[in-house]
Design a protein around this motif. Structure first.
Motif, PDB file in Angstrom:
ATOM      1  N   THR A   1      50.101 -19.349   1.229  1.00 40.16           N
ATOM      2  CA  THR A   1      50.592 -20.663   0.834  1.00 40.16           C
ATOM      3  C   THR A   1      51.569 -20.529  -0.325  1.00 40.16           C
ATOM      4  O   THR A   1      51.699 -19.466  -0.929  1.00 40.16           O
ATOM      5  N   GLN A   2      52.220 -21.619  -0.649  1.00 44.28           N
ATOM      6  CA  GLN A   2      53.173 -21.623  -1.754  1.00 44.28           C
ATOM      7  C   GLN A   2      52.490 -21.453  -3.100  1.00 44.28           C
ATOM      8  O   GLN A   2      53.110 -21.034  -4.062  1.00 44.28           O
TER       9      GLN A   2
ATOM     10  N   ILE B   1      45.806 -16.571  -0.302  1.00 40.81           N
ATOM     11  CA  ILE B   1      45.864 -15.790   0.935  1.00 40.81           C
ATOM     12  C   ILE B   1      44.546 -15.986   1.671  1.00 40.81           C
ATOM     13  O   ILE B   1      43.478 -15.962   1.063  1.00 40.81           O
ATOM     14  N   ALA B   2      44.627 -16.171   2.985  1.00 37.99           N
ATOM     15  CA  ALA B   2      43.426 -16.321   3.807  1.00 37.99           C
ATOM     16  C   ALA B   2      43.605 -15.512   5.075  1.00 37.99           C
ATOM     17  O   ALA B   2      44.723 -15.258   5.525  1.00 37.99           O
TER      18      ALA B   2
ATOM     19  N   MET C   1      52.266 -18.315   8.397  1.00 42.21           N
ATOM     20  CA  MET C   1      51.238 -17.657   9.176  1.00 42.21           C
ATOM     21  C   MET C   1      51.844 -16.440   9.866  1.00 42.21           C
ATOM     22  O   MET C   1      52.964 -16.502  10.346  1.00 42.21           O
ATOM     23  N   THR C   2      51.067 -15.366   9.887  1.00 38.44           N
ATOM     24  CA  THR C   2      51.507 -14.133  10.536  1.00 38.44           C
ATOM     25  C   THR C   2      50.378 -13.603  11.410  1.00 38.44           C
ATOM     26  O   THR C   2      49.248 -13.469  10.947  1.00 38.44           O
ATOM     27  N   LEU C   3      50.679 -13.294  12.663  1.00 44.52           N
ATOM     28  CA  LEU C   3      49.698 -12.727  13.575  1.00 44.52           C
ATOM     29  C   LEU C   3      49.683 -11.214  13.403  1.00 44.52           C
ATOM     30  O   LEU C   3      50.714 -10.556  13.519  1.00 44.52           O
ATOM     31  N   LEU C   4      48.508 -10.672  13.096  1.00 46.51           N
ATOM     32  CA  LEU C   4      48.370  -9.234  12.860  1.00 46.51           C
ATOM     33  C   LEU C   4      47.416  -8.619  13.881  1.00 46.51           C
ATOM     34  O   LEU C   4      46.291  -9.100  14.026  1.00 46.51           O
ATOM     35  N   PRO C   5      47.835  -7.576  14.588  1.00 44.56           N
ATOM     36  CA  PRO C   5      46.913  -6.914  15.518  1.00 44.56           C
ATOM     37  C   PRO C   5      45.920  -6.046  14.754  1.00 44.56           C
ATOM     38  O   PRO C   5      46.228  -5.482  13.715  1.00 44.56           O
ATOM     39  N   SER C   6      44.701  -5.950  15.277  1.00 50.60           N
ATOM     40  CA  SER C   6      43.665  -5.134  14.668  1.00 50.60           C
ATOM     41  C   SER C   6      43.534  -3.823  15.428  1.00 50.60           C
ATOM     42  O   SER C   6      43.759  -3.764  16.631  1.00 50.60           O
TER      43      SER C   6
END
Length: 140
Positions: free
Chosen positions: A40-41, A45-46, A1-6
């Motif tokens: 995921t492996q 992508i979500a 999981m990666t937190l991305l700023p908008s």
């Protein structure tokens, strides 16, 4: 999981009378909009976008209305697919952005009727769809 700023500001902070030249202002840190990119492996992508209470209620009502009007993909029940067992913790379901974008399959009159039932406005829905679709992630 990666937190991305908008780079987008939440709908509540957007001003429709604002000039396009003034839209370069940064949103405040306390109300910054973020997305969670999940990989995921298996290669899937979500993108998850946390919503405020008002936006969640509006989109959830719209999703409920659309799931009863539109034809289900492959005969699957979308309510059973997204059901959440909260175990007394008060958890809520996830709003499916793909289902909500299917509102454009309806005619203009039916679309306004559905939006009226859900308590949403056309421009508000477009802004919400822009936010949950990850439009603020253009820097990727």
């Amino acid at each position: 999981m990666t937190l991305l700023p908008s780079t987008l500001s939440p709908f509540a902070e957007q001003n429709p009378d604002e000039d396009m030249a003034d839209s370069d202002n940064e949103p405040s840190i306390t109300s910054a909009l973020n997305h969670v990119l999940i990989t995921t492996q298996t290669g899937s992508i979500a993108l998850l976008t946390p919503l405020d209470e008002a936006t969640y209620r509006r989109l959830s009502a719209l999703q409920t209305t659309l799931s009863s009007i539109l034809e289900h993909s492959a005969g699957l029940n979308p309510r059973a697919y997204r059901s959440v067992e909260s175990e007394g913790l008060g958890a809520r379901g996830i709003v499916d952005g793909d289902l909500i974008t299917r509102i454009y399959e309806l005619g203009a009159g039916k679309r306004l009727e559905v939006l009226g039932r859900a308590g949403a406005e056309v421009w508000g829905m477009r802004s919400d769809l822009e936010i949950i679709a990850g439009e603020g992630l253009g820097y990727l």
